[in-house]
Each structure stands twice: as structure tokens, then as C-alpha cells.
Design a protein around this motif. Sequence first.
Motif, PDB file in Angstrom:
ATOM      1  N   LEU A 151      15.721  48.563  88.859  1.00  0.00           N
ATOM      2  CA  LEU A 151      15.310  49.738  89.621  1.00  0.00           C
ATOM      3  C   LEU A 151      14.431  49.302  90.787  1.00  0.00           C
ATOM      4  CD1 LEU A 151      15.441  52.888  89.428  1.00  0.00           C
ATOM      5  CD2 LEU A 151      13.243  52.760  88.280  1.00  0.00           C
ATOM      6  N   PRO A 152      14.790  49.661  92.013  1.00  0.00           N
ATOM      7  CA  PRO A 152      13.937  49.293  93.151  1.00  0.00           C
ATOM      8  C   PRO A 152      12.638  50.107  93.099  1.00  0.00           C
ATOM      9  CG  PRO A 152      15.743  50.702  93.882  1.00  0.00           C
ATOM     10  CD  PRO A 152      15.970  50.418  92.437  1.00  0.00           C
ATOM     11  N   ILE A 153      11.502  49.437  93.294  1.00  0.00           N
ATOM     12  CA  ILE A 153      10.206  50.120  93.267  1.00  0.00           C
ATOM     13  C   ILE A 153       9.323  49.620  94.411  1.00  0.00           C
ATOM     14  CG2 ILE A 153      10.215  50.559  90.779  1.00  0.00           C
ATOM     15  CD1 ILE A 153       8.280  48.145  90.518  1.00  0.00           C
ATOM     16  N   ALA A 154       8.364  50.446  94.767  1.00  0.00           N
ATOM     17  CA  ALA A 154       7.356  50.069  95.760  1.00  0.00           C
ATOM     18  C   ALA A 154       6.045  50.687  95.319  1.00  0.00           C
ATOM     19  CB  ALA A 154       7.739  50.579  97.143  1.00  0.00           C
ATOM     20  N   GLN A 155       4.939  50.073  95.705  1.00  0.00           N
ATOM     21  CA  GLN A 155       3.638  50.642  95.348  1.00  0.00           C
ATOM     22  C   GLN A 155       3.164  51.551  96.481  1.00  0.00           C
ATOM     23  OE1 GLN A 155       0.628  47.834  94.137  1.00  0.00           O
ATOM     24  NE2 GLN A 155      -0.077  49.309  92.615  1.00  0.00           N
ATOM     25  N   HIS A 156       2.680  52.741  96.094  1.00  0.00           N
ATOM     26  CA  HIS A 156       2.212  53.737  97.059  1.00  0.00           C
ATOM     27  C   HIS A 156       1.071  54.516  96.424  1.00  0.00           C
ATOM     28  CE1 HIS A 156       2.472  56.508 100.432  1.00  0.00           C
ATOM     29  NE2 HIS A 156       2.505  57.511  99.575  1.00  0.00           N
ATOM     30  N   ILE A 195       6.759  54.768  86.253  1.00  0.00           N
ATOM     31  CA  ILE A 195       7.284  54.827  87.619  1.00  0.00           C
ATOM     32  C   ILE A 195       7.414  56.288  88.019  1.00  0.00           C
ATOM     33  CG2 ILE A 195       9.197  54.151  89.125  1.00  0.00           C
ATOM     34  CD1 ILE A 195       9.821  51.959  86.936  1.00  0.00           C
ATOM     35  N   ARG A 196       7.078  56.584  89.266  1.00  0.00           N
ATOM     36  CA  ARG A 196       7.126  57.960  89.774  1.00  0.00           C
ATOM     37  C   ARG A 196       8.361  58.159  90.646  1.00  0.00           C
ATOM     38  NH1 ARG A 196       3.604  57.883  86.482  1.00  0.00           N
ATOM     39  NH2 ARG A 196       1.495  58.650  86.679  1.00  0.00           N
ATOM     40  N   TYR A 197       8.749  59.431  90.791  1.00  0.00           N
ATOM     41  CA  TYR A 197       9.848  59.812  91.668  1.00  0.00           C
ATOM     42  C   TYR A 197       9.361  59.886  93.108  1.00  0.00           C
ATOM     43  CZ  TYR A 197      11.949  61.374  87.279  1.00  0.00           C
ATOM     44  OH  TYR A 197      12.453  61.439  86.010  1.00  0.00           O
ATOM     45  N   SER A 198      10.261  59.703  94.055  1.00  0.00           N
ATOM     46  CA  SER A 198       9.911  59.805  95.481  1.00  0.00           C
ATOM     47  C   SER A 198      10.357  61.134  96.079  1.00  0.00           C
ATOM     48  CB  SER A 198      10.539  58.643  96.259  1.00  0.00           C
ATOM     49  OG  SER A 198      11.946  58.681  96.141  1.00  0.00           O
ATOM     50  N   ALA A 199      10.921  62.012  95.251  1.00  0.00           N
ATOM     51  CA  ALA A 199      11.363  63.330  95.713  1.00  0.00           C
ATOM     52  C   ALA A 199      11.142  64.325  94.581  1.00  0.00           C
ATOM     53  CB  ALA A 199      12.835  63.305  96.110  1.00  0.00           C
ATOM     54  N   VAL A 200      11.182  65.618  94.908  1.00  0.00           N
ATOM     55  CA  VAL A 200      10.979  66.640  93.877  1.00  0.00           C
ATOM     56  C   VAL A 200      12.297  67.100  93.262  1.00  0.00           C
ATOM     57  CG1 VAL A 200       8.786  67.485  94.770  1.00  0.00           C
ATOM     58  CG2 VAL A 200      10.917  68.492  95.587  1.00  0.00           C
ATOM     59  N   HIS A 215      -1.509  53.639  94.693  1.00  0.00           N
ATOM     60  CA  HIS A 215      -1.776  53.150  93.333  1.00  0.00           C
ATOM     61  C   HIS A 215      -0.704  53.527  92.310  1.00  0.00           C
ATOM     62  CE1 HIS A 215      -5.648  52.039  94.948  1.00  0.00           C
ATOM     63  NE2 HIS A 215      -5.854  53.292  95.301  1.00  0.00           N
ATOM     64  N   TYR A 216       0.448  54.002  92.753  1.00  0.00           N
ATOM     65  CA  TYR A 216       1.558  54.347  91.864  1.00  0.00           C
ATOM     66  C   TYR A 216       2.770  53.501  92.221  1.00  0.00           C
ATOM     67  CZ  TYR A 216      -0.986  58.621  90.695  1.00  0.00           C
ATOM     68  OH  TYR A 216      -1.919  59.517  90.274  1.00  0.00           O
ATOM     69  N   TRP A 217       3.587  53.209  91.205  1.00  0.00           N
ATOM     70  CA  TRP A 217       4.887  52.604  91.447  1.00  0.00           C
ATOM     71  C   TRP A 217       5.877  53.745  91.631  1.00  0.00           C
ATOM     72  CZ3 TRP A 217       5.134  47.833  92.888  1.00  0.00           C
ATOM     73  CH2 TRP A 217       4.167  46.932  92.457  1.00  0.00           C
ATOM     74  N   VAL A 218       6.657  53.685  92.711  1.00  0.00           N
ATOM     75  CA  VAL A 218       7.571  54.757  93.100  1.00  0.00           C
ATOM     76  C   VAL A 218       8.948  54.145  93.355  1.00  0.00           C
ATOM     77  CG1 VAL A 218       7.940  56.629  94.757  1.00  0.00           C
ATOM     78  CG2 VAL A 218       5.622  55.868  94.260  1.00  0.00           C
ATOM     79  N   THR A 219      10.003  54.923  93.077  1.00  0.00           N
ATOM     80  CA  THR A 219      11.355  54.436  93.343  1.00  0.00           C
ATOM     81  C   THR A 219      12.095  55.352  94.311  1.00  0.00           C
ATOM     82  OG1 THR A 219      13.452  53.741  92.362  1.00  0.00           O
ATOM     83  CG2 THR A 219      12.381  55.655  91.367  1.00  0.00           C
ATOM     84  N   PRO A 220      12.943  54.784  95.155  1.00  0.00           N
ATOM     85  CA  PRO A 220      13.820  55.629  95.965  1.00  0.00           C
ATOM     86  C   PRO A 220      15.043  56.091  95.163  1.00  0.00           C
ATOM     87  CG  PRO A 220      14.154  53.341  96.551  1.00  0.00           C
ATOM     88  CD  PRO A 220      13.035  53.377  95.546  1.00  0.00           C
ATOM     89  N   ASN A 221      15.277  55.474  93.983  1.00  0.00           N
ATOM     90  CA  ASN A 221      16.437  55.813  93.167  1.00  0.00           C
ATOM     91  C   ASN A 221      16.020  56.787  92.056  1.00  0.00           C
ATOM     92  OD1 ASN A 221      18.730  55.901  91.532  1.00  0.00           O
ATOM     93  ND2 ASN A 221      19.357  53.868  92.202  1.00  0.00           N
ATOM     94  N   ASN A 222      15.787  58.029  92.457  1.00  0.00           N
ATOM     95  CA  ASN A 222      15.310  59.051  91.529  1.00  0.00           C
ATOM     96  C   ASN A 222      16.306  59.339  90.410  1.00  0.00           C
ATOM     97  OD1 ASN A 222      12.815  59.666  92.913  1.00  0.00           O
ATOM     98  ND2 ASN A 222      14.142  60.403  94.543  1.00  0.00           N
ATOM     99  N   ARG A 223      17.574  59.293  90.735  1.00  0.00           N
ATOM    100  CA  ARG A 223      18.628  59.563  89.751  1.00  0.00           C
ATOM    101  C   ARG A 223      18.574  58.554  88.607  1.00  0.00           C
ATOM    102  NH1 ARG A 223      23.676  62.088  89.875  1.00  0.00           N
ATOM    103  NH2 ARG A 223      25.224  61.120  88.529  1.00  0.00           N
ATOM    104  N   ARG A 224      18.529  57.272  88.937  1.00  0.00           N
ATOM    105  CA  ARG A 224      18.496  56.232  87.909  1.00  0.00           C
ATOM    106  C   ARG A 224      17.206  56.317  87.089  1.00  0.00           C
ATOM    107  NH1 ARG A 224      18.832  50.387  89.844  1.00  0.00           N
ATOM    108  NH2 ARG A 224      20.459  51.300  91.122  1.00  0.00           N
ATOM    109  N   LEU A 225      16.084  56.621  87.757  1.00  0.00           N
ATOM    110  CA  LEU A 225      14.817  56.760  87.027  1.00  0.00           C
ATOM    111  C   LEU A 225      14.902  57.924  86.051  1.00  0.00           C
ATOM    112  CD1 LEU A 225      11.916  56.031  86.363  1.00  0.00           C
ATOM    113  CD2 LEU A 225      11.197  57.394  88.345  1.00  0.00           C
ATOM    114  N   TRP A 226      15.479  59.057  86.476  1.00  0.00           N
ATOM    115  CA  TRP A 226      15.599  60.211  85.590  1.00  0.00           C
ATOM    116  C   TRP A 226      16.411  59.840  84.349  1.00  0.00           C
ATOM    117  CZ3 TRP A 226      19.461  63.166  83.441  1.00  0.00           C
ATOM    118  CH2 TRP A 226      19.058  64.386  82.864  1.00  0.00           C
TER     119      TRP A 226
END
Length: 138
Positions: A50-55, A13-18, A57-68
Motif C-alpha cells: 500500500l503506498p503511504i506518505a506521512q502528513h 493508516i488514514r484515508y486521503s478522501a472522505v 503526524h499520520y500515515w495516509v494513502t492515496p489508495n483508499n479502496r485498497r485500505l478500506w
Amino acid sequence: MDGHCPTMKPSQIRYSAVSEKDMDDNGILIGQELDDLIKNRKNIGAIPPLPIAQHNHYWVTPNNRRLWICRQLQRLEMLNMIRVRKVGFIPTGVFDDLTIIDVGRQQSNRKQKSSLILGLVAGIVCAVVIVLAYFLNK
């Protein structure tokens, strides 16, 4: 991704912010939250999906903190899979890394790594100058 409670590896899963603040809205530091999970003060199994969406060809989450946090637990081999939930989120970007920003000092992990690298490079340059001076004075 079909089924009641699908799972994925956090590294898929990828982050949606840097960047992300080191403190949440309740004043809890991200490092403290990770420590609580590592030391079993919080149950890893109780981490919500973890909420995810496809963008692109990648799965991305708006919850960057939880993914980290989940990626750190995966790196420590304390967590292999995370429950996920597909949402209608449209990210503005897709990123592999996340910089945690210290709210108080406004310093990031990348800046700290950069200063270590600059110190190493300065040391090497200094050593090269000394060697050149030695050979030029012969």
C-alpha cells in the motif's frame, strides 16, 4: 519505516478522501473484491504494498479502496499487517472513515445509517407522545 518491505496495521493508516466509488475502473465492485479475498478466490498475500506518505503526524494513502478492503480484512481477523511502500504523495486531507458511494444510486453507507437512526428517533418520539397523551387524558 526503514527496510525492504515494511508492514503496518491497516488501522494505523488514514484515508486521503472522505468517499470512494464502489466500482473500480474495471467495473469490479469493492464488495466483490472483498468477497473474493474472504472466500480465498484471491490470495490475501498477493495484495500489493500500500503506498503511504506521512502528513501531519499520520500515515495516509492515496489508495483508499485498497485500505478500506484491508481494514475490513483486519476487522474480520483475516489480516493483521499490510505491506507498505513510502511514496511522495501529498494528501489534501486525513480521514479516519471512508464512505463507499454506490455509483448507480448515489447512496452512501452513512446515508443508510442516518435513515436507520432517524427511524429509531421517530419511533421513540411517537412512543413519548402516546405516553404523554395517556397521562394528559387521565
